[in-house]
Structures are given as structure tokens and as C-alpha cells.
Design an enzyme around this catalytic site. Structure first.
Site, PDB file in Angstrom:
ATOM      1  N   LYS A 137       0.845  -1.190   0.000  1.00 60.96           N
ATOM      2  CA  LYS A 137       0.000   0.000   0.000  1.00 60.96           C
ATOM      3  C   LYS A 137       0.882   1.241   0.000  1.00 60.96           C
ATOM      4  O   LYS A 137       2.019   1.124   0.457  1.00 60.96           O
ATOM      5  CB  LYS A 137      -0.946   0.028   1.201  1.00 60.96           C
ATOM      6  CG  LYS A 137      -0.329  -0.234   2.591  1.00 60.96           C
ATOM      7  CD  LYS A 137       0.805   0.590   3.126  1.00 60.96           C
ATOM      8  CE  LYS A 137       0.695   2.046   3.321  1.00 60.96           C
ATOM      9  NZ  LYS A 137       1.918   2.649   3.942  1.00 60.96           N
ATOM     10  N   TYR A 223      -4.925   3.947   5.931  1.00 66.25           N
ATOM     11  CA  TYR A 223      -5.446   3.094   7.009  1.00 66.25           C
ATOM     12  C   TYR A 223      -6.727   3.673   7.595  1.00 66.25           C
ATOM     13  O   TYR A 223      -7.643   2.936   7.954  1.00 66.25           O
ATOM     14  CB  TYR A 223      -4.405   2.939   8.126  1.00 66.25           C
ATOM     15  CG  TYR A 223      -3.211   2.121   7.720  1.00 66.25           C
ATOM     16  CD1 TYR A 223      -3.241   0.735   7.793  1.00 66.25           C
ATOM     17  CD2 TYR A 223      -2.053   2.727   7.265  1.00 66.25           C
ATOM     18  CE1 TYR A 223      -2.138  -0.024   7.421  1.00 66.25           C
ATOM     19  CE2 TYR A 223      -0.943   1.980   6.894  1.00 66.25           C
ATOM     20  CZ  TYR A 223      -1.001   0.613   6.970  1.00 66.25           C
ATOM     21  OH  TYR A 223       0.089  -0.141   6.596  1.00 66.25           O
TER      22      TYR A 223
HETATM   23  P1  NAD Z   1      12.194   2.146   2.084  1.00 70.06           P
HETATM   24  O1  NAD Z   1      12.591   3.462   1.551  1.00 70.06           O
HETATM   25  O2  NAD Z   1      12.727   1.726   3.404  1.00 70.06           O
HETATM   26  O3  NAD Z   1      12.570   0.993   1.043  1.00 70.06           O
HETATM   27  C1  NAD Z   1      12.363   1.169  -0.343  1.00 70.06           C
HETATM   28  C2  NAD Z   1      13.237   0.211  -1.100  1.00 70.06           C
HETATM   29  O4  NAD Z   1      13.108   0.493  -2.492  1.00 70.06           O
HETATM   30  C3  NAD Z   1      14.726   0.337  -0.741  1.00 70.06           C
HETATM   31  O5  NAD Z   1      15.285  -0.936  -0.625  1.00 70.06           O
HETATM   32  C4  NAD Z   1      15.321   1.035  -1.937  1.00 70.06           C
HETATM   33  O6  NAD Z   1      16.649   0.658  -2.177  1.00 70.06           O
HETATM   34  C5  NAD Z   1      14.405   0.552  -3.061  1.00 70.06           C
HETATM   35  N1  NAD Z   1      14.411   1.450  -4.201  1.00 70.06           N
HETATM   36  C6  NAD Z   1      14.529   1.066  -5.475  1.00 70.06           C
HETATM   37  N2  NAD Z   1      14.535   2.111  -6.299  1.00 70.06           N
HETATM   38  C7  NAD Z   1      14.457   3.196  -5.525  1.00 70.06           C
HETATM   39  C8  NAD Z   1      14.423   4.583  -5.798  1.00 70.06           C
HETATM   40  N3  NAD Z   1      14.482   5.051  -7.049  1.00 70.06           N
HETATM   41  N4  NAD Z   1      14.325   5.425  -4.761  1.00 70.06           N
HETATM   42  C9  NAD Z   1      14.212   4.971  -3.486  1.00 70.06           C
HETATM   43  N5  NAD Z   1      14.229   3.653  -3.160  1.00 70.06           N
HETATM   44  C10 NAD Z   1      14.359   2.783  -4.184  1.00 70.06           C
HETATM   45  O7  NAD Z   1      10.595   2.118   2.075  1.00 70.06           O
HETATM   46  P2  NAD Z   1       9.654   1.152   2.896  1.00 70.06           P
HETATM   47  O8  NAD Z   1       9.267   1.823   4.165  1.00 70.06           O
HETATM   48  O9  NAD Z   1      10.201  -0.195   2.948  1.00 70.06           O
HETATM   49  O10 NAD Z   1       8.336   1.188   1.975  1.00 70.06           O
HETATM   50  C11 NAD Z   1       8.251   0.411   0.794  1.00 70.06           C
HETATM   51  C12 NAD Z   1       6.769   0.153   0.506  1.00 70.06           C
HETATM   52  O11 NAD Z   1       6.218  -0.570   1.591  1.00 70.06           O
HETATM   53  C13 NAD Z   1       5.928   1.421   0.363  1.00 70.06           C
HETATM   54  O12 NAD Z   1       4.920   1.204  -0.580  1.00 70.06           O
HETATM   55  C14 NAD Z   1       5.306   1.569   1.737  1.00 70.06           C
HETATM   56  O13 NAD Z   1       4.086   2.293   1.729  1.00 70.06           O
HETATM   57  C15 NAD Z   1       5.093   0.132   2.105  1.00 70.06           C
HETATM   58  N6  NAD Z   1       5.013  -0.067   3.557  1.00 70.06           N
HETATM   59  C16 NAD Z   1       3.969  -0.771   4.041  1.00 70.06           C
HETATM   60  C17 NAD Z   1       3.839  -0.982   5.386  1.00 70.06           C
HETATM   61  C18 NAD Z   1       2.683  -1.775   5.929  1.00 70.06           C
HETATM   62  O14 NAD Z   1       2.455  -1.783   7.130  1.00 70.06           O
HETATM   63  N7  NAD Z   1       1.935  -2.458   5.075  1.00 70.06           N
HETATM   64  C19 NAD Z   1       4.795  -0.449   6.257  1.00 70.06           C
HETATM   65  C20 NAD Z   1       5.874   0.246   5.728  1.00 70.06           C
HETATM   66  C21 NAD Z   1       5.983   0.438   4.362  1.00 70.06           C
END
Ligand code: NAD
Length: 367
Positions: A137, A223
Site C-alpha cells: 500500500k 489506514y
Molecule cells: P524504504 O525506503 O525503506 O525501502 C524502499 C526500497 O526500495 C529500498 O530498498 C530502496 O533501495 C528501493 N528502491 C529502489 N529504487 C528506488 C528509488 N528510485 N528510490 C528509493 N528507493 C528505491 O521504504 P519502505 O518503508 O520499505 O516502503 C516500501 C513500501 O512498503 C511502500 O509502498 C510503503 O508504503 C510500504 N510499507 C507498508 C507498510 C505496511 O504496514 N503495510 C509499512 C511500511 C511500508
């Protein structure tokens, strides 16, 4: 059960994206179905905070699926994950060679855990490679992208699910039951909010509209929108929204705090809000003969619920483990997920309408 992961999302955002260093501690498709007793292989695409801090640990507790592979742009992360999770070299991909996953029978499900602007591309590429997909999401940048993703998965005859873990969480499920079955009579009021005080670095993709699609509404408000929808079991028809910014220099491109009123077909109004400036996480419901709610409502730590009759006293679970196990069962039985792409699309139509309402200052229809 003890709290699954004591690091909060805020802690991770403060620390910035987890790098390799941090890791040290820490065919034809409807016809072919995996055997009922085979654990399905999941590959995580994007090894940031959520994959590392939540999904990979949850996959150590799943019974229908396991962490089979990863897709990452960072060779150092690939090496660290390979070591930590005993991954086969052939199950590690980068963003360029990802499409070759079509020839890999170890991987049944692709889980897209990337910045929002990349959800559509990787969902569609995964489906075209013959894999079932879970997409995080918010599903995509806007409703139009969601529609394209749903169409592509249908065309490839692949299942698509959204990472809505709370549909597998007992307290949230209880709220759905209490609200939708009118256990305390008809719902007369819903108020819900979700947010945290964003202190992350200014380079975060979450602050760049082109990558995130928006701010706290997309990330946290989804949410609150979900909470209102699943308490009532109805779809809103219109919304009116307003926003506040206390740190305009920090939130240059994206929203900080938004307040909205969702109007349902009966005329019922649910109030909701999202924020990158307030630690909110609640869902309060009043009904004709009582009240119930959750606080904390939406995080992955403990969820607490109450009703007029007292505390809910329901078990704490690993949301993501149940969510991924359920999807593996859907794949095994060729059954639609309880949170399919269409569920993500409904939320994105509401999000799109909230942004339109901010632009116009008007009450706008959700279309
Ligand atoms: P994050 O920034 O920690 O991780 C993103 C990942 O994408 C990194 O590994 C990064 O290297 C990679 N990536 C690839 N290309 C990229 C670019 N051009 N710029 C930036 N990063 C790039 O983010 P996250 O918190 O892990 O979130 C990722 C997804 O998960 C989002 O859609 C977020 O909404 C979702 N999420 C969901 C929940 C949940 O409870 N369901 C919780 C946190 C995050």
C-alpha cells in the site's frame, strides 16, 4: 504474545533507509496450481525498511510460503540477504534482469515493496512473468494506475493482492464484525486518525511527490480510509477535505496533515485524518446501543480494542505472516484474495477525491 518487532516505523525512518551495513545485525496459469502441501516461494522486491524489518522476519513464521528470493538494486544487500536467509544465487535478481524470474519455478509470488511510483511497473512485470503478486500500500500513484495493474494481472491470469495486513488482524476483524453486523446497533459515528511525526531525512522518496504520489494521506491516511470503510462495510460517495502545514519547508511537495469528511450513501459522515506531524493511530466508533474502537489501531505493535462491554482481549498476531499465508492459500486454490487489487483501487479513488477536494475546496464526488 510478545511484541513482534519493537522498532517502530518512526525509528526506522529516523535512521534512514537500511543499508547493507545495518543488515549485519540485525505457465499456464489457471491450469497449473502448486501442490497443496508445497510451501510457495516469495520474492521480495525492494529490501528497505518494510522488507527487512517486517516481511522477512514474518516469513520465518509462515507455514504456506517462505522467503525464496529477493530483487534489489544493491549487490551488497543481495550478499547480506543471501547469507542471512540462505538464498540460492539463482533466486537473487536486480531490477534489470528481474523479468527472467519467469523461468524460475522456485518463485511463485512476487511481493512489491518499493516506492509507490514503482508499484505499477513491477506489478505488471511480475504478472507478465507469470507470477502472482502482492503489492504494498498505497497500491499506486492514483486510481488510473491501479486499474492498469488490475487489468494486467487479469490478462496474465495471475492473482493480485494488496498488503492490507489488518484484514488478518483479530482486533480489526472484530471491528468489522461489530460494525457491519450492527452488534451494537447501527453505527452513528466514526472518527479515525493515523500518523506519526516524520523526522526522516529530506532525501526520502516519501517527500517527493513523483515517487510517493503524496504525503501522509497516501502513507498513513490509507489506514484511516480503510478503517471507516470496513467498519461500515459500505463505500463512500463524496468527500470534503482540508489540510494544514506546520513545516512547509520540509513538506515542500507533499501533504503533512489532512482532515476529511467521508460521506456514505445514507448521508452518514465519517471523519478521518492523516498526519506526518502527529502520533495518531485510533479508530473510535459509536453505535445506537454502545461503542467500540481501537487504539493503537493500525500499527504492527500491539493493537488494543475496547467495546462498551470491556476490553477486547484478543490475541496479538504477526499480521504479515497471516496475510502472506492466506495469499499462498489463495494461489493454491486459485481463489481471490480478501484484499485484491480492487480493494486498493477503491481506496485510491477516495485518495484521488481527497486531493481534488483540497484543490477545489469543495465537497467532491468519489468516482
Ligand atoms: P524504504 O525506503 O525503506 O525501502 C524502499 C526500497 O526500495 C529500498 O530498498 C530502496 O533501495 C528501493 N528502491 C529502489 N529504487 C528506488 C528509488 N528510485 N528510490 C528509493 N528507493 C528505491 O521504504 P519502505 O518503508 O520499505 O516502503 C516500501 C513500501 O512498503 C511502500 O509502498 C510503503 O508504503 C510500504 N510499507 C507498508 C507498510 C505496511 O504496514 N503495510 C509499512 C511500511 C511500508
Amino acid at each position: 504474545m510478545k511484541k513482534f518487532n519493537s522498532w517502530s516505523r518512526r525509528d526506522f525512518l529516523r535512521a534512514g533507509t537500511i543499508g547493507a551495513g545495518a543488515l549485519a545485525f540485525g505457465n499456464s496459469l489457471s491450469a497449473f496450481r502448486p501442490a497443496a502441501n508445497k510451501k510457495l516461494g516469495i520474492a521480495l522486491v525492494g529490501l528497505g525498511y518494510y522488507s527487512y524489518g517486517q516481511l522477512a522476519p514474518a516469513l520465518q513464521h509462515t507455514k504456506n510460503c517462505y522467503l525464496a528470493g529477493v530483487v534489489t538494486g544493491h549487490p551488497a544487500k543481495a550478499a547480506a540477504w543471501k547469507k542471512q536467509y540462505n538464498l540460492a544465487d539463482k533466486n537473487i535478481y536486480n531490477y534489470e534482469n528481474f523479468d527472467q524470474v519467469k523461468d524460475n519455478p522456485d518463485i511463485d509470488i512476487i511481493y512489491v515493496v518499493l516506492p509507490v511510483s514503482m508499484h505499477k511497473e513491477f506489478t505488471i512485470r511480475a504478472a507478465r512473468a507469470g507470477k502472482h503478486v502482492i503489492c504494498e500500500k498505497p497500491m499506486a500513484l492514483n486510481a488510473k494506475e491501479c486499474e492498469e495493474m488490475i487489468t494486467a494481472c487479469k490478462k496474465a491470469d495471475r492473482l493480485l493482492s494488496i498488503g492490507y495486513r489488518l484484514h488478518f488482524e483479530p482486533h480489526n476483524l472484530e471491528v468489522m464484525r461489530l460494525g457491519q453486523q450492527h452488534i451494537y446497533g447501527k453505527v452513528t459515528s466514526i472518527d479515525t486518525g493515523n500518523g506519526f511525526n516524520f523526522q526522516g531525512n529530506t532525501d526520502s522518496w516519501r517527500l517527493k511527490k513523483a515517487m510517493s504520489g503524496g504525503g501522509a494521506l497516501m502513507d498513513m491516511g490509507i489506514y484511516s480510509i480503510q478503517g471507516s470503510r470496513y467498519t461500515l462495510g459500505q463505500e463512500p460517495v463524496a468527500v470534503k477535505a482540508r489540510q494544514e502545514k506546520t513545516r512547509p519547508d520540509f513538506f515542500r511537495e507533499v501533504d503533512e496533515t489532512i482532515f476529511w469528511e467521508l460521506e456514505f450513501p445514507s448521508g452518514f459522515i465519517a471523519t478521518g485524518k492523516s498526519s506526518y506531524n502527529n502520533n495518531w493511530g485510533y479508530l473510535h466508533v459509536e453505535a445506537e446501543r454502545g461503542k467500540f474502537g481501537l487504539e493503537p489501531a493500525y500499527g504492527y505493535g500491539e493493537i488494543e480494542g475496547y467495546t462498551s462491554a470491556g476490553p477486547m482481549n484478543l490475541p496479538q498476531v504477526i499480521h504479515q505472516a497471516l496475510q502472506m499465508d492466506d495469499f499462498a492459500e489463495c494461489v493454491r486454490h486459485n481463489r481471490q484474495s480478501r484484499v485484491p487489487g480492487e480493494e486498493g483501487l477503491k481506496d485510491m479513488k477516495i485518495v484521488d477525491a481527497i486531493y481534488r477536494s483540497l484543490d477545489s475546496g469543495e465537497n467532491v464526488a468519489i468516482i
